[in-house]
Design an enzyme around this catalytic site. Structure first.
Site, PDB file in Angstrom:
ATOM      1  N   ASN A 181      -9.474 -18.491 -47.693  1.00 29.15           N
ATOM      2  CA  ASN A 181      -8.019 -18.669 -47.797  1.00 29.15           C
ATOM      3  C   ASN A 181      -7.639 -19.590 -46.652  1.00 29.15           C
ATOM      4  O   ASN A 181      -7.593 -19.163 -45.503  1.00 29.15           O
ATOM      5  CB  ASN A 181      -7.304 -17.316 -47.684  1.00 29.15           C
ATOM      6  CG  ASN A 181      -5.790 -17.474 -47.631  1.00 29.15           C
ATOM      7  OD1 ASN A 181      -5.270 -18.575 -47.854  1.00 29.15           O
ATOM      8  ND2 ASN A 181      -5.092 -16.392 -47.330  1.00 29.15           N
ATOM      9  N   LYS A 203      -4.884 -20.878 -46.034  1.00 30.31           N
ATOM     10  CA  LYS A 203      -3.490 -20.711 -45.588  1.00 30.31           C
ATOM     11  C   LYS A 203      -2.848 -22.101 -45.452  1.00 30.31           C
ATOM     12  O   LYS A 203      -3.195 -22.993 -46.227  1.00 30.31           O
ATOM     13  CB  LYS A 203      -3.449 -19.873 -44.304  1.00 30.31           C
ATOM     14  CG  LYS A 203      -4.210 -18.546 -44.483  1.00 30.31           C
ATOM     15  CD  LYS A 203      -3.994 -17.547 -43.395  1.00 30.31           C
ATOM     16  CE  LYS A 203      -4.813 -16.285 -43.721  1.00 30.31           C
ATOM     17  NZ  LYS A 203      -4.619 -15.211 -42.758  1.00 30.31           N
ATOM     18  N   HIS A 238      -0.536 -11.826 -50.982  1.00 26.02           N
ATOM     19  CA  HIS A 238      -1.071 -11.820 -49.606  1.00 26.02           C
ATOM     20  C   HIS A 238      -0.041 -11.209 -48.655  1.00 26.02           C
ATOM     21  O   HIS A 238       1.164 -11.404 -48.835  1.00 26.02           O
ATOM     22  CB  HIS A 238      -1.429 -13.251 -49.174  1.00 26.02           C
ATOM     23  CG  HIS A 238      -2.227 -13.272 -47.912  1.00 26.02           C
ATOM     24  ND1 HIS A 238      -1.645 -13.138 -46.674  1.00 26.02           N
ATOM     25  CD2 HIS A 238      -3.575 -13.354 -47.707  1.00 26.02           C
ATOM     26  CE1 HIS A 238      -2.608 -13.160 -45.755  1.00 26.02           C
ATOM     27  NE2 HIS A 238      -3.782 -13.282 -46.356  1.00 26.02           N
ATOM     28  N   GLU A 263       0.925 -12.078 -45.860  1.00 22.64           N
ATOM     29  CA  GLU A 263       1.842 -13.055 -45.246  1.00 22.64           C
ATOM     30  C   GLU A 263       2.977 -13.393 -46.202  1.00 22.64           C
ATOM     31  O   GLU A 263       4.111 -13.640 -45.769  1.00 22.64           O
ATOM     32  CB  GLU A 263       1.049 -14.306 -44.812  1.00 22.64           C
ATOM     33  CG  GLU A 263       0.198 -14.006 -43.582  1.00 22.64           C
ATOM     34  CD  GLU A 263      -1.089 -14.800 -43.471  1.00 22.64           C
ATOM     35  OE1 GLU A 263      -1.241 -15.832 -44.139  1.00 22.64           O
ATOM     36  OE2 GLU A 263      -1.966 -14.364 -42.691  1.00 22.64           O
ATOM     37  N   GLU A 322      -7.059  -6.046 -47.576  1.00 18.98           N
ATOM     38  CA  GLU A 322      -6.866  -6.694 -46.278  1.00 18.98           C
ATOM     39  C   GLU A 322      -5.937  -5.852 -45.411  1.00 18.98           C
ATOM     40  O   GLU A 322      -4.710  -5.917 -45.566  1.00 18.98           O
ATOM     41  CB  GLU A 322      -6.246  -8.081 -46.466  1.00 18.98           C
ATOM     42  CG  GLU A 322      -7.086  -9.029 -47.294  1.00 18.98           C
ATOM     43  CD  GLU A 322      -6.773 -10.486 -46.975  1.00 18.98           C
ATOM     44  OE1 GLU A 322      -7.704 -11.181 -46.571  1.00 18.98           O
ATOM     45  OE2 GLU A 322      -5.627 -10.905 -47.110  1.00 18.98           O
ATOM     46  N   GLY A 372      -6.265 -12.178 -38.738  1.00 21.93           N
ATOM     47  CA  GLY A 372      -6.000 -13.159 -37.686  1.00 21.93           C
ATOM     48  C   GLY A 372      -5.988 -12.563 -36.287  1.00 21.93           C
ATOM     49  O   GLY A 372      -5.564 -13.211 -35.337  1.00 21.93           O
ATOM     50  N   SER A 381     -10.436 -10.932 -40.395  1.00 26.00           N
ATOM     51  CA  SER A 381     -11.370 -11.307 -39.319  1.00 26.00           C
ATOM     52  C   SER A 381     -12.834 -11.195 -39.748  1.00 26.00           C
ATOM     53  O   SER A 381     -13.701 -10.874 -38.938  1.00 26.00           O
ATOM     54  CB  SER A 381     -11.103 -10.477 -38.056  1.00 26.00           C
ATOM     55  OG  SER A 381      -9.777 -10.695 -37.590  1.00 26.00           O
TER      56      SER A 381
HETATM   57  P1  13P Z   1      -8.542 -13.991 -41.039  1.00 28.42           P
HETATM   58  O1  13P Z   1      -9.942 -14.088 -41.603  1.00 28.42           O
HETATM   59  O2  13P Z   1      -8.125 -15.220 -40.287  1.00 28.42           O
HETATM   60  O3  13P Z   1      -8.328 -12.724 -40.288  1.00 28.42           O
HETATM   61  O4  13P Z   1      -7.560 -13.947 -42.302  1.00 28.42           O
HETATM   62  C1  13P Z   1      -7.823 -13.049 -43.311  1.00 28.42           C
HETATM   63  C2  13P Z   1      -6.913 -13.331 -44.439  1.00 28.42           C
HETATM   64  O5  13P Z   1      -5.715 -13.139 -44.355  1.00 28.42           O
HETATM   65  C3  13P Z   1      -7.504 -13.882 -45.668  1.00 28.42           C
HETATM   66  O6  13P Z   1      -6.586 -13.890 -46.708  1.00 28.42           O
END
Ligand code: 13P
Length: 250
Positions: A9, A11, A94, A96, A166, A172, A212
């Site tokens: 992803n 982002k 997601h 976010e 997740e 993150g 992560s």
């Molecule tokens: P990270 O791997 O940066 O923690 O992000 C995970 C994520 O949100 C994947 O959709």
């Protein structure tokens, strides 16, 4: 046996030119992968990433989709648009999107239905915040998020959904859920699917871990019986790191 699926992803990272370079760098590094390999890219990168991935085992996905077929929704993108641009997969719900853009379980469900009806493969994200975990609500919450999001799909459609568990506190942050925590909560999601759709269906659904996940922890997570792959944020932005995750079994 469920085939593992590792998806990046990206982002809000990478311009089209950068997307082309990253996909081209990835191609030789992941060509022996035993899992499905997907990169979920910004919408403006889809066509470029798709062209760059031509002839390889890398599939391209989008990061969100609107639920309407078309209409007065300034700035939004329909499932048909994403598909025609070259997306095969789409991430929906997601954390976010839920946190910063007002996504709710109800709109996540509408987006899932629109994507499935258009023939896109869905990666549905669910997961709890730290305060919810500490309050003991993790299991109830992920079960609720999952079942609401899938409302209106039949068993055959549910089988093809990829779910990404997740935990928000692991995204993150560098903090990963332990292998056992991730396995346990994914088991809770699968048990909820089994109660609603039957064991046969639940056993076919691929459930990823995300948060992560990186070269140093992928092996332990993937060794867990319930974990069928990963949704990778930060570590998907460098070809060598993402390839190391994809090649976890090499
Ligand atoms: P990270 O791997 O940066 O923690 O992000 C995970 C994520 O949100 C994947 O959709």
């Amino acid at each position: 046996m469920r085939k593992a699926i590792i998806a990046g992803n990206w982002k809000m990272n990478k311009t089209p030119a950068e997307a082309k370079a990253l996909v081209e760098a990835l191609k030789p590094l992941v060509k022996e992968a035993s899992c499905d390999v997907v990169v979920c890219v910004p919408a403006v990168d889809i066509a470029t990433a798709k062209a760059a991935a031509k002839g390889s085992n890398i599939k391209v996905g989008a990061q969100n989709v609107h639920f309407a077929k078309s209409g007065a929704y300034t700035g939004e993108l329909s499932a048909d648009m994403l598909k025609e641009a070259g997306a095969e997969y789409v991430i929906i719900g997601h954390s976010e999107r839920r946190q910063y853009f007002g996504e709710t379980d109800a709109t996540v469900n509408q987006r899932v239905l629109a994507a499935v009806n258009a023939g896109l493969k869905v990666i549905l994200c669910v997961g709890e915040k730290l305060e919810e975990r500490n309050a003991g609500y993790t299991d109830a919450l992920v079960e609720y998020q999952t079942l609401i999001a899938l409302t209106g799909l039949d068993k055959k459609q549910v089988e093809k959904i990829v779910i990404a568990y997740e935990p928000v506190w692991a995204i993150g942050t560098g903090v990963t859920a332990t292998d056992e925590q991730a396995n346990e909560t994914i088991g809770v999601i699968r048990a909820a699917l089994a109660r609603k759709y039957g064991k046969g269906t639940a056993n076919k659904v691929r459930i990823q871990y995300g948060g992560s996940m990186k070269p140093s922890n992928v092996k332990g997570l993937m060794a867990q019986p319930e974990i069928d792959g990963g949704l990778i944020g930060g570590a998907s932005l460098k070809a060598e790191d993402f390839a190391a995750v994809v090649n976890y079994d090499k």
